[in-house]
Design a protein around this motif. Sequence first.
Motif, PDB file in Angstrom:
ATOM      1  N   VAL A   1       0.837  -1.204   0.000  1.00 60.33           N
ATOM      2  CA  VAL A   1       0.000   0.000   0.000  1.00 60.33           C
ATOM      3  C   VAL A   1       0.872   1.254   0.000  1.00 60.33           C
ATOM      4  O   VAL A   1       0.657   2.191  -0.782  1.00 60.33           O
ATOM      5  CB  VAL A   1      -0.954  -0.007   1.205  1.00 60.33           C
ATOM      6  N   VAL A   2       1.871   1.278   0.886  1.00 58.59           N
ATOM      7  CA  VAL A   2       2.749   2.450   0.975  1.00 58.59           C
ATOM      8  C   VAL A   2       3.585   2.590  -0.295  1.00 58.59           C
ATOM      9  O   VAL A   2       3.864   3.712  -0.748  1.00 58.59           O
ATOM     10  CB  VAL A   2       3.656   2.347   2.211  1.00 58.59           C
ATOM     11  N   PHE A   3       3.971   1.464  -0.886  1.00 56.75           N
ATOM     12  CA  PHE A   3       4.718   1.504  -2.141  1.00 56.75           C
ATOM     13  C   PHE A   3       3.897   2.174  -3.244  1.00 56.75           C
ATOM     14  O   PHE A   3       4.395   3.026  -3.994  1.00 56.75           O
ATOM     15  CB  PHE A   3       5.097   0.078  -2.557  1.00 56.75           C
ATOM     16  N   VAL A   4       2.626   1.804  -3.344  1.00 58.46           N
ATOM     17  CA  VAL A   4       1.746   2.419  -4.344  1.00 58.46           C
ATOM     18  C   VAL A   4       1.565   3.909  -4.051  1.00 58.46           C
ATOM     19  O   VAL A   4       1.539   4.736  -4.966  1.00 58.46           O
ATOM     20  CB  VAL A   4       0.385   1.695  -4.381  1.00 58.46           C
ATOM     21  N   TYR A   5       1.470   4.242  -2.760  1.00 56.10           N
ATOM     22  CA  TYR A   5       1.325   5.654  -2.397  1.00 56.10           C
ATOM     23  C   TYR A   5       2.572   6.446  -2.815  1.00 56.10           C
ATOM     24  O   TYR A   5       2.478   7.585  -3.289  1.00 56.10           O
ATOM     25  CB  TYR A   5       1.104   5.775  -0.889  1.00 56.10           C
ATOM     26  N   PHE A   6       3.729   5.825  -2.674  1.00 55.93           N
ATOM     27  CA  PHE A   6       4.971   6.470  -3.103  1.00 55.93           C
ATOM     28  C   PHE A   6       4.987   6.660  -4.628  1.00 55.93           C
ATOM     29  O   PHE A   6       5.462   7.674  -5.136  1.00 55.93           O
ATOM     30  CB  PHE A   6       6.176   5.646  -2.653  1.00 55.93           C
ATOM     31  N   LEU A   7       4.429   5.681  -5.354  1.00 55.86           N
ATOM     32  CA  LEU A   7       4.334   5.811  -6.802  1.00 55.86           C
ATOM     33  C   LEU A   7       3.437   6.990  -7.187  1.00 55.86           C
ATOM     34  O   LEU A   7       3.744   7.735  -8.131  1.00 55.86           O
ATOM     35  CB  LEU A   7       3.779   4.523  -7.423  1.00 55.86           C
ATOM     36  N   SER A   8       2.329   7.152  -6.465  1.00 53.91           N
ATOM     37  CA  SER A   8       1.431   8.277  -6.759  1.00 53.91           C
ATOM     38  C   SER A   8       2.122   9.603  -6.458  1.00 53.91           C
ATOM     39  O   SER A   8       1.922  10.600  -7.174  1.00 53.91           O
ATOM     40  CB  SER A   8       0.136   8.155  -5.953  1.00 53.91           C
ATOM     41  N   PHE A   9       2.952   9.621  -5.411  1.00 57.12           N
ATOM     42  CA  PHE A   9       3.728  10.819  -5.083  1.00 57.12           C
ATOM     43  C   PHE A   9       4.694  11.160  -6.223  1.00 57.12           C
ATOM     44  O   PHE A   9       4.788  12.316  -6.662  1.00 57.12           O
ATOM     45  CB  PHE A   9       4.492  10.595  -3.779  1.00 57.12           C
ATOM     46  N   LEU A  10       5.404  10.134  -6.716  1.00 54.41           N
ATOM     47  CA  LEU A  10       6.344  10.361  -7.807  1.00 54.41           C
ATOM     48  C   LEU A  10       5.622  10.815  -9.071  1.00 54.41           C
ATOM     49  O   LEU A  10       6.108  11.683  -9.807  1.00 54.41           O
ATOM     50  CB  LEU A  10       7.141   9.079  -8.086  1.00 54.41           C
ATOM     51  N   PHE A  11       4.448  10.234  -9.320  1.00 56.62           N
ATOM     52  CA  PHE A  11       3.679  10.615 -10.508  1.00 56.62           C
ATOM     53  C   PHE A  11       3.276  12.085 -10.457  1.00 56.62           C
ATOM     54  O   PHE A  11       3.449  12.825 -11.428  1.00 56.62           O
ATOM     55  CB  PHE A  11       2.439   9.728 -10.623  1.00 56.62           C
ATOM     56  N   LEU A  12       2.746  12.511  -9.300  1.00 58.27           N
ATOM     57  CA  LEU A  12       2.322  13.906  -9.179  1.00 58.27           C
ATOM     58  C   LEU A  12       3.521  14.855  -9.171  1.00 58.27           C
ATOM     59  O   LEU A  12       3.427  15.990  -9.658  1.00 58.27           O
ATOM     60  CB  LEU A  12       1.487  14.090  -7.912  1.00 58.27           C
TER      61      LEU A  12
ATOM     62  N   PHE B   1      -5.730  10.001  -8.181  1.00 62.18           N
ATOM     63  CA  PHE B   1      -4.539   9.457  -8.819  1.00 62.18           C
ATOM     64  C   PHE B   1      -4.021   8.235  -8.053  1.00 62.18           C
ATOM     65  O   PHE B   1      -3.538   7.273  -8.667  1.00 62.18           O
ATOM     66  CB  PHE B   1      -3.457  10.534  -8.921  1.00 62.18           C
ATOM     67  N   SER B   2      -4.119   8.283  -6.728  1.00 61.65           N
ATOM     68  CA  SER B   2      -3.679   7.136  -5.919  1.00 61.65           C
ATOM     69  C   SER B   2      -4.504   5.903  -6.257  1.00 61.65           C
ATOM     70  O   SER B   2      -3.969   4.793  -6.401  1.00 61.65           O
ATOM     71  CB  SER B   2      -3.808   7.472  -4.433  1.00 61.65           C
ATOM     72  N   ALA B   3      -5.816   6.085  -6.392  1.00 60.14           N
ATOM     73  CA  ALA B   3      -6.697   4.961  -6.703  1.00 60.14           C
ATOM     74  C   ALA B   3      -6.422   4.428  -8.109  1.00 60.14           C
ATOM     75  O   ALA B   3      -6.391   3.210  -8.331  1.00 60.14           O
ATOM     76  CB  ALA B   3      -8.155   5.387  -6.570  1.00 60.14           C
ATOM     77  N   ILE B   4      -6.227   5.327  -9.069  1.00 61.51           N
ATOM     78  CA  ILE B   4      -5.958   4.899 -10.448  1.00 61.51           C
ATOM     79  C   ILE B   4      -4.653   4.099 -10.525  1.00 61.51           C
ATOM     80  O   ILE B   4      -4.595   3.034 -11.164  1.00 61.51           O
ATOM     81  CB  ILE B   4      -5.892   6.121 -11.384  1.00 61.51           C
ATOM     82  N   ILE B   5      -3.614   4.588  -9.862  1.00 65.62           N
ATOM     83  CA  ILE B   5      -2.331   3.871  -9.876  1.00 65.62           C
ATOM     84  C   ILE B   5      -2.464   2.521  -9.182  1.00 65.62           C
ATOM     85  O   ILE B   5      -1.889   1.519  -9.623  1.00 65.62           O
ATOM     86  CB  ILE B   5      -1.242   4.736  -9.206  1.00 65.62           C
ATOM     87  N   ALA B   6      -3.249   2.467  -8.098  1.00 70.44           N
ATOM     88  CA  ALA B   6      -3.477   1.196  -7.404  1.00 70.44           C
ATOM     89  C   ALA B   6      -4.194   0.202  -8.315  1.00 70.44           C
ATOM     90  O   ALA B   6      -3.870  -0.993  -8.324  1.00 70.44           O
ATOM     91  CB  ALA B   6      -4.287   1.438  -6.132  1.00 70.44           C
ATOM     92  N   ILE B   7      -5.156   0.687  -9.078  1.00 71.47           N
ATOM     93  CA  ILE B   7      -5.877  -0.185 -10.010  1.00 71.47           C
ATOM     94  C   ILE B   7      -4.920  -0.728 -11.071  1.00 71.47           C
ATOM     95  O   ILE B   7      -4.959  -1.917 -11.429  1.00 71.47           O
ATOM     96  CB  ILE B   7      -7.044   0.576 -10.664  1.00 71.47           C
ATOM     97  N   ILE B   8      -4.029   0.144 -11.584  1.00 69.44           N
ATOM     98  CA  ILE B   8      -3.052  -0.284 -12.584  1.00 69.44           C
ATOM     99  C   ILE B   8      -2.114  -1.332 -12.004  1.00 69.44           C
ATOM    100  O   ILE B   8      -1.817  -2.361 -12.641  1.00 69.44           O
ATOM    101  CB  ILE B   8      -2.254   0.929 -13.101  1.00 69.44           C
ATOM    102  N   VAL B   9      -1.638  -1.101 -10.778  1.00 69.72           N
ATOM    103  CA  VAL B   9      -0.750  -2.066 -10.119  1.00 69.72           C
ATOM    104  C   VAL B   9      -1.454  -3.403  -9.948  1.00 69.72           C
ATOM    105  O   VAL B   9      -0.875  -4.468 -10.181  1.00 69.72           O
ATOM    106  CB  VAL B   9      -0.281  -1.523  -8.753  1.00 69.72           C
ATOM    107  N   ARG B  10      -2.742  -3.355  -9.557  1.00 69.43           N
ATOM    108  CA  ARG B  10      -3.499  -4.603  -9.377  1.00 69.43           C
ATOM    109  C   ARG B  10      -3.644  -5.338 -10.711  1.00 69.43           C
ATOM    110  O   ARG B  10      -3.528  -6.568 -10.768  1.00 69.43           O
ATOM    111  CB  ARG B  10      -4.869  -4.296  -8.794  1.00 69.43           C
ATOM    112  N   LYS B  11      -3.875  -4.585 -11.796  1.00 67.26           N
ATOM    113  CA  LYS B  11      -4.004  -5.213 -13.113  1.00 67.26           C
ATOM    114  C   LYS B  11      -2.690  -5.898 -13.515  1.00 67.26           C
ATOM    115  O   LYS B  11      -2.698  -6.997 -14.082  1.00 67.26           O
ATOM    116  CB  LYS B  11      -4.381  -4.162 -14.155  1.00 67.26           C
TER     117      LYS B  11
END
Length: 471
Positions: A239-250, A278-288
């Motif tokens: 979860v925190v890893f995905v949150y870090f990805l959303s941080f980097l994206f923004l 954006f956090s939710a979208i990136i999480a969905i992509i990671v899940r896919k």
Amino acid sequence: MDFSWKFVIDAGLISIALVFATFLRSKITFLQKYLVPNALTAGFLLLPIYNYLLPPIGYATNRLGDLVYHLLNISFISMSLRSSPPKIKGSRSNGGVLGMSAVILFGYASQAILGLLLTLFFLPKIHPAFGLHLPLGFALGPGQAYAIGKGWESMGFEGGATVGLTFAAIGYLWACFGGMLLVHKGVRKGWMKPELLSALNDKGMLTGIIPRQSEKPVGAQLTTDSEAIDSFSYHAALVVFVYFLSFLFLKGLTLVLGFAGKAGMELATNLWGINFIFSAIIAIIVRKIIDALKLGYVLDDNSLTRISGMAVDYMVAGALAAISLVFVGKYWFPILLMSTLCGIMVYYTLPWVCSRIFRDFRFERMLMLYGVSTGTLSTGLALLRVMDPEFKTKVSSDYMLSAGLTFVLAIPFILTINLPAKAYTTGSMTPFWIFMGIAVAYQIFVTVIYLILARKRRFAMPSDNFYRPGK
């Protein structure tokens, strides 16, 4: 040693309040009767502490809002990483999923239109975006109301975050008290089967604590060997890893928008306020990606739900504690007027719409959607449990399926929600009316869906649609 204890103190105070609120719920009949969430009680307990006890000793609430902001994003990531709910046979044919999504969007649109129209009566004494706190606080929740309201403060809305949290708190009250009034109204008018009220005698649900002699339900399953890494740690790390990805994206998006000058930087600032999207979208992509690699078995949906639940509980309690009573006093009349009219509107329109748009489990769907349209998913599920204590109906499953559809359909609404605030910064009401047009377009869209799904029942009386004994 010079360590910062701010986060620990905030988390500690919220934890104490949550534990004490759990004790109060287990003992006080009033809290049990109206199914008041423990996080709501904890937030109200902390409200005077953060407003009156801590400021004199130099302890402000500004960082508490930061905690709420991050917990909101974490809760969205946790739920978005879950696997897609299994498709329920017949859910598409009877319009349950589409209908629930339409009702949620109806809440967004109708509350936005009501709020913006009421705002016009108070201009120029209040900010043009003031009324949009109705759908943010009622239909979306405290985290979104705080995050977007905080962004509006840089656009001239003094106390925007506090006003949003106040609307969210009032929305919770409507969810609890209005929801139980609907339950008793349903009993009185014969809209629900009397035997379904057995859930109101469930001591575990009422007190909030599973009795000693009862079998404890399984809350999560292990997907890793604890010798290597604890399963909860693994899920939290993801979860925190995905949150870090959303941080980097923004961060990258902000860098790119910076080349567009001042307008680009203003847009970037606004996008940080809706980071949960954006956090939710990136999480969905990671899940896919995980599913494409056939690694979905290493994730446990229940563990992710526990993480999201913890984030929501702390977020709700912290959000209410972060309310500044100074700004509440400044805007008390428009807050009271708007929230009262909105609460009444939701209370009467939801039964009307739900009794016609659905073909099955109409009262159950109405209760859950009422809780979601005034509080959050947790309050919606709490009201649903009154009639469906073990979630044996497909109402909760249909809602989870509809949540994905709603998320996609609501993106334009969320991305343009800063337009009324721009009316203040630009000195022109054109952005205000543009968003009003967008809200009206959503209203027309859901009305068309309503007419299609309701068919001959579209104008029938509620008593002819909800369950009645002998029919």
